[in-house]
Write an enzyme that holds these catalytic residues in place. Sequence first.
Site, PDB file in Angstrom:
ATOM      1  N   HIS A 107       0.811  -1.253  -0.035  1.00  0.00           N
ATOM      2  CA  HIS A 107      -0.004   0.005  -0.137  1.00  0.00           C
ATOM      3  C   HIS A 107       0.506   1.027  -0.339  1.00  0.00           C
ATOM      4  O   HIS A 107       0.393   2.353   0.393  1.00  0.00           O
ATOM      5  CB  HIS A 107      -1.047   0.035   1.074  1.00  0.00           C
ATOM      6  CG  HIS A 107      -2.288  -1.325   1.207  1.00  0.00           C
ATOM      7  ND1 HIS A 107      -3.216  -0.996   0.369  1.00  0.00           N
ATOM      8  CD2 HIS A 107      -1.763  -2.770   1.557  1.00  0.00           C
ATOM      9  CE1 HIS A 107      -3.482  -2.365   0.962  1.00  0.00           C
ATOM     10  NE2 HIS A 107      -3.349  -3.007   0.998  1.00  0.00           N
ATOM     11  N   ASN A 164     -10.734  -2.871   1.860  1.00  0.00           N
ATOM     12  CA  ASN A 164      -9.785  -3.260   0.273  1.00  0.00           C
ATOM     13  C   ASN A 164     -11.108  -2.898  -0.300  1.00  0.00           C
ATOM     14  O   ASN A 164     -12.307  -2.670   0.547  1.00  0.00           O
ATOM     15  CB  ASN A 164      -8.754  -4.402  -0.026  1.00  0.00           C
ATOM     16  CG  ASN A 164      -7.682  -4.226   0.602  1.00  0.00           C
ATOM     17  OD1 ASN A 164      -7.143  -3.706   0.651  1.00  0.00           O
ATOM     18  ND2 ASN A 164      -7.408  -5.400   0.335  1.00  0.00           N
ATOM     19  N   TYR A 194       0.676  -4.780  11.455  1.00  0.00           N
ATOM     20  CA  TYR A 194       0.229  -3.053  11.325  1.00  0.00           C
ATOM     21  C   TYR A 194       1.354  -2.368  11.705  1.00  0.00           C
ATOM     22  O   TYR A 194       1.739  -1.624  11.645  1.00  0.00           O
ATOM     23  CB  TYR A 194      -0.950  -3.122  11.162  1.00  0.00           C
ATOM     24  CG  TYR A 194      -2.003  -2.758   9.601  1.00  0.00           C
ATOM     25  CD1 TYR A 194      -2.738  -2.720   8.628  1.00  0.00           C
ATOM     26  CD2 TYR A 194      -1.754  -4.529   8.510  1.00  0.00           C
ATOM     27  CE1 TYR A 194      -2.834  -3.070   7.403  1.00  0.00           C
ATOM     28  CE2 TYR A 194      -2.343  -5.240   8.073  1.00  0.00           C
ATOM     29  CZ  TYR A 194      -2.628  -4.072   6.963  1.00  0.00           C
ATOM     30  OH  TYR A 194      -3.553  -4.409   5.924  1.00  0.00           O
TER      31      TYR A 194
END
Length: 492
Positions: A65, A138, A348
């Site tokens: 990303h 997404n 993350y």
Amino acid sequence: MDPYKYRPSSAFNSPFWTTNSGAPVWNNNNSLTVGTRGPILLEDYHLVEKLANFDRERIPERVVHARGASAKGFFEVTHDVSHLTCADFLRAPGVQTPVIVRFSTVIHERGSPETLRDPRGFAVKFYTREGNFDLVGNNLPVFFVRDGMKFPDMVHALKPNPKNHIQENWRILDFFSHFPESLHMFSFLFDDLGVPQDYRHMDGFGVNTYTLINKAGKAVYVKFHWKTTSGVKCLLEEEAIKVGGANHSHATQDLHDSIAAGNYPEWKLFIQTIDPEHEDKFDFDPLDVTKTWPEDIIPLQPVGRLVLNKNIDNFFAENEQLAFCPAIIVPGVYYSDDKMLQTRIFSYADSQRHRLGPNYLLLPANAPKSAHHNNHHEGFMNFIHRDEEVNYFPSRYDPVRHAEKFPIPPAVFSGRREKIAIEKENNFKQAGERFRSWAPDRQDRFIRRWVDALSDPRVTHEIRSVWISYWSQADRSLGQKIASHLNMRPNI
């Protein structure tokens, strides 16, 4: 003078040039030299500072990303869901919450074209009164693999070849040939949806299964859906080549220009819910991220609307330094045992600490807008002014207390420790149903894309046979057509 009153900000720009430490600069065009043609002197601190700062402007890009665009706006509740969740920002219709949203491509670098066949990220940060809530999803409702153990290898396979830095089909098809669970995701990615027209004309999904908890402690599994009010539009191959050739940042520019013109993008939020007591009633596992929940038996329920009405002020501060993590939730929302979600909870935040440092949540775009209090002190680049004498808990000198307890799912677990796949894999049914739902021309485009990918000269006969077998199990005619184009015989 209170130095904390004038923290670095463009709001306090002086009318003349200065160094980072505030000293005036009377010449920002010429280095300090011996005479007009002599050597530059090391004592030219302004030159050294200017070059050193320039040398460090770039930070590590996201491992996935990396290419993205952000915008700000609000989320407004339109329908009562208080019977499902005690989340404060969902407490009643009419409640508005400020948000920042980041759209992105997934695999390629920060400056790559926005017309490549690739999933698109759709991440929303809600600045609620109870802290931030990151819904990190997404534009496609499912994922390639169901267990995060495979995630690093999956990304390596999708990324460019480490030898020549070229993304190559043979590597992708080789890796995923070992995992038929990816078939459903490929039924989306190789479909027309694989190249959205831009960020405004695509839907979004939370992808993972979360849990909602109401005030009574009742929990339900939940899937989040963002439905664009602009309509879903895609780019076919020739259109993508034309658009990408003219402007490799077309989606970023479209988002910015639309908001600047007052044409604010909007999405409706819907949810699907399943009572955990009923999770065994389906032919799929509700915690399997490679599956969708059929809307005919688990209908969409309206919740609210998302409106983006303000462009970001600074790309670096509000896009590059903007950080999301599925672990960041609020009371009334909780995780599920979705294996991919469980691994994202760690990965993350760990990635953001690598990119931005341990205090990344102090950056303005990431910090909560609500009052907050803890003893997570110091560390690299901690710029928060604190004057407490007590940095431990509990203390009779500090009146801070625990927050009121809020409900979390009261699950009871029993089982053996083991590394094992889920029982209800059912890898082919939904992919086949999706293919059969399309018009013939859409089916033909899908088949052509697969034939092109499998025609890569480095894709072996064995790998082609595996994929033909997979698609034949999803839909017999689909497998036969792919095999026919490749002059092969279906093996099922």
